[in-house]
Design a protein around this motif. Structure first.
Motif: not given
Length: 198
Positions: A133-154
């Motif tokens: 809706a806002r016309g963003w060309g990309a989304l970024v995020l930061w995730v803890v490197e050791a958080n394997a579950r979150a990384r798999r989700f993203y």
């Protein structure tokens, strides 16, 4: 069943309860236990209330997931929270490729006992709708490197590590974070069960 709506100021305590529980579940053994034990839902809620109006004025969008079927005692209660907004380019780091048309997912937390039940996915889908809706060309995020579950989700939702990295200290212990990026229109698939540290 879960539905997503815009957060209101009265949700602050419920959001903080989800956030603190999420940190304690996701970062045990990564962030010092004393730091996690010292986290307070009451202090976090006061901070959330204080920052709520300012965040809206800065273009942030807070979304909450609400349990709608009574399962797990979640009927009508906040079971997840996400916050997104324009990318914080001043802190993006050199050579990040940040552009004015990018957004950032600043937070996404789900009540730990409901991980893997689609709550995180519902929130992330709503964030993607906001980005479109806002016309963003990309989304970024930061995730803890050791958080394997979150990384798999993203990664299942189309995000990829883009080489960005940083560390934050908690009680003197450095915790490394990696940056993920998802271009507009990238594919999304797979179940949800995220927690991210922001």
């Amino acid at each position: 069943m879960t539905w997503v709506r815009e957060m209101v100021a009265d949700d602050a305590a419920a959001v903080s309860a989800v956030r603190v529980a999420g940190w304690r579940a996701a970062y045990a053994g990564v962030i010092p236990g004393a730091y996690l034990d010292a986290m307070s839902v009451e202090r976090d809620a006061a901070l959330r209330e204080e920052r709520f109006a300012a965040g809206r004025a800065a273009g942030l969008r807070d979304l909450v997931a609400v349990g709608a079927d009574g399962a797990d005692g979640a009927d009508g209660r906040v079971v997840g929270w996400a916050c997104c907004g324009p990318r914080d380019t001043p802190g993006a780091g050199a050579g990040s490729g940040a552009g004015a048309g990018e957004g950032e997912l600043y937070a996404l937390y789900v009540r730990p006992d409901l991980l893997g039940r689609g709550v995180g996915r519902a929130l992330l889908d709503a964030v993607h709708d906001e980005a479109a809706a806002r016309g963003w060309g990309a989304l970024v995020l930061w995730v803890v490197e050791a958080n394997a579950r979150a990384r798999r989700f993203y990664e299942a939702a189309g995000y990829r590590a883009d080489g960005g990295a940083q560390s934050e200290e908690y009680d003197g212990v450095p915790v490394r974070e990696v940056r993920y990026r998802r271009a507009a229109g990238d594919s999304q698939s797979g179940p949800a069960s995220p927690r991210s540290l922001r």
